[in-house]
Design a protein around this motif. Structure first.
Motif, mmCIF file in Angstrom:
data_model
loop_
_atom_site.group_PDB
_atom_site.id
_atom_site.type_symbol
_atom_site.label_atom_id
_atom_site.label_comp_id
_atom_site.label_asym_id
_atom_site.label_seq_id
_atom_site.Cartn_x
_atom_site.Cartn_y
_atom_site.Cartn_z
ATOM 1 N N ASP A 1 1.029 -1.558 0.046
ATOM 2 C CA ASP A 1 0.010 0.346 -0.349
ATOM 3 C C ASP A 1 1.039 1.486 -0.058
ATOM 4 O O ASP A 1 1.513 1.245 0.866
ATOM 5 C CB ASP A 1 -0.995 -0.156 1.219
ATOM 6 N N PRO A 2 1.039 1.971 -0.862
ATOM 7 C CA PRO A 2 1.666 2.705 -0.812
ATOM 8 C C PRO A 2 1.725 4.229 -0.139
ATOM 9 O O PRO A 2 2.073 4.880 0.669
ATOM 10 C CB PRO A 2 1.868 3.603 -2.662
ATOM 11 N N ALA A 3 0.555 4.194 0.324
ATOM 12 C CA ALA A 3 -0.308 4.921 1.128
ATOM 13 C C ALA A 3 0.768 4.726 2.216
ATOM 14 O O ALA A 3 0.895 6.203 3.254
ATOM 15 C CB ALA A 3 -1.520 5.258 1.753
ATOM 16 N N LYS A 4 1.078 3.780 2.519
ATOM 17 C CA LYS A 4 1.716 3.446 3.873
ATOM 18 C C LYS A 4 3.066 3.934 3.723
ATOM 19 O O LYS A 4 4.103 3.889 4.557
ATOM 20 C CB LYS A 4 2.108 1.830 4.705
ATOM 21 N N GLY A 5 3.895 4.559 2.930
ATOM 22 C CA GLY A 5 5.306 4.607 1.988
ATOM 23 C C GLY A 5 6.019 3.685 1.600
ATOM 24 O O GLY A 5 5.242 2.619 1.535
ATOM 25 N N TRP A 6 7.410 3.135 1.944
ATOM 26 C CA TRP A 6 8.132 2.133 0.877
ATOM 27 C C TRP A 6 9.216 2.120 1.805
ATOM 28 O O TRP A 6 10.111 2.970 2.105
ATOM 29 C CB TRP A 6 8.507 2.990 -0.332
ATOM 30 N N ARG A 7 9.682 1.015 1.309
ATOM 31 C CA ARG A 7 10.673 0.286 2.125
ATOM 32 C C ARG A 7 11.659 0.348 0.930
ATOM 33 O O ARG A 7 11.838 -0.606 -0.193
ATOM 34 C CB ARG A 7 10.644 -0.878 2.789
ATOM 35 N N LEU A 8 13.263 0.418 1.350
ATOM 36 C CA LEU A 8 14.201 0.652 0.406
ATOM 37 C C LEU A 8 14.591 -1.172 0.245
ATOM 38 O O LEU A 8 14.740 -2.080 1.809
ATOM 39 C CB LEU A 8 15.401 1.051 0.520
#
Length: 326
Positions: A250-257
């Motif tokens: 869910d992009p609304a929760k942000g992104w992890r590298l």
């Protein structure tokens, strides 16, 4: 892809509007300025190219030594929204005359303009192949009927030797999970090139899902090879891809590298636990660079080990869009 990124880019356009000259000057903040031989060459060497976000050089294409990335920076008079370089070829996504008109500018190793290609949309990503032959770009666009007023993305690429160009990856034939696929809502972004000057990787989204695709320029085709992979960046050995993935899909929760091993499919989350809305860059075989915002139109470049160990470290303050030249 977020509205925050688009608004930041539009803000950068307003800040960089006006005439663009070509020149060189040196900026220092916490360290005294010192001359740097051949500082503004894109030839291979122990330097990092980036876009400055510092108040006194905002938007300027800049370089700094790898051995002192937080020290004095050499700054060009060329203003860009995004930069990249490899193989002696540079790209600068920038305003083209009138407001809301943009282009990708191709630079030679001396930062001379070799080619200017108009872009339809607000530029967001760019990459160059390792030998400098291929260049790619991503832009935000609005008005697609399927997208209910939200922003879409377009990605294109050009062979600078033959001048063959793919205006949008949407024109290529798509294979999804082994089957031919067509849909009106195809979006592509974040191109990265393999060393053979034919293979590339990018993100494709459709029907609410995001995929890593492998592209074949000669065959004019792409095929999906993994899910939930955005803004890929291929390592120099062609074996690993650094990327961002939406948390819980869910992009609304942000992104992890993370880093993907292409042979095994294994994914290694990196030690950076903050949300990273950027296309990461390989600074060397063991290190990933990326930008973290520090305000509306300001960022810092951070670095983190590519094997999941260690911890993030501030690399270049007041900077974004890194590219290691050697």
């Amino acid at each position: 892809m977020t509205r925050r990124v688009l608004f930041a880019l539009l803000g950068a356009v307003l800040l960089t509007a006006g005439a663009v000259g070509y020149g060189v000057f040196t900026v220092a903040r916490e360290h005294p300025a010192v001359p740097t031989a051949n500082a503004l060459s894109l030839a291979a060497g122990p330097r990092i190219l980036f876009r400055s976000t510092a108040p006194d050089s905002k938007g300027r294409l800049s370089l700094v030594g790898k051995d002192d990335p937080g020290g004095p920076r050499s700054v060009s008079a060329l203003s860009c929204l995004r930069v990249y370089a490899a193989g002696g070829t540079g790209t600068c996504l920038r305003q083209d005359g009138a407001l809301a008109t943009f282009q990708i500018t191709i630079l030679d190793r001396g930062l001379n303009v070799e080619k200017e290609i108009p872009l339809v949309g607000v530029p967001n990503r760019t990459r160059v192949s390792v030998d400098g032959r291929l260049a790619a770009w991503t832009v935000f666009v609005a008005g697609d009927s399927y997208n209910n007023g939200r922003f879409s993305t377009r990605a294109g690429l050009i062979d600078l030797r033959s001048e063959d160009m793919v205006d949008s990856l949407e024109f290529l034939s798509v294979t999804l999970n082994g089957h031919p696929y067509t849909a009106a809502d195809l979006n592509f972004w974040g191109v990265t090139f393999a060393a053979d000057d034919n293979t590339f990787y990018a993100t494709m989204s459709t029907a609410g899902h995001r995929y890593l695709v492998q592209g074949d320029i000669a065959a004019k085709s792409v095929r999906t090879i993994a899910q939930n992979v955005e803004c890929p960046s291929l390592s120099a050995d062609g074996r690993r891809i650094a990327f961002k993935s939406a948390i819980d899909g869910d992009p609304a929760k942000g992104w992890r590298l993370s880093v993907l091993d292409l042979a095994s499919g294994a994914r290694t989350p990196l030690a950076e636990t903050r949300s990273v809305d950027d296309q990461p860059a390989w600074l060397d075989p063991d290190t990933i660079g990326y930008a973290i915002p520090r305000g509306t139109d300001d960022s810092d470049i951070w670095a983190v080990p590519a094997d999941g160990s260690g911890h993030p470290r501030l690399l270049i303050p007041r900077a974004e869009s890194p590219a290691a030249l050697g």
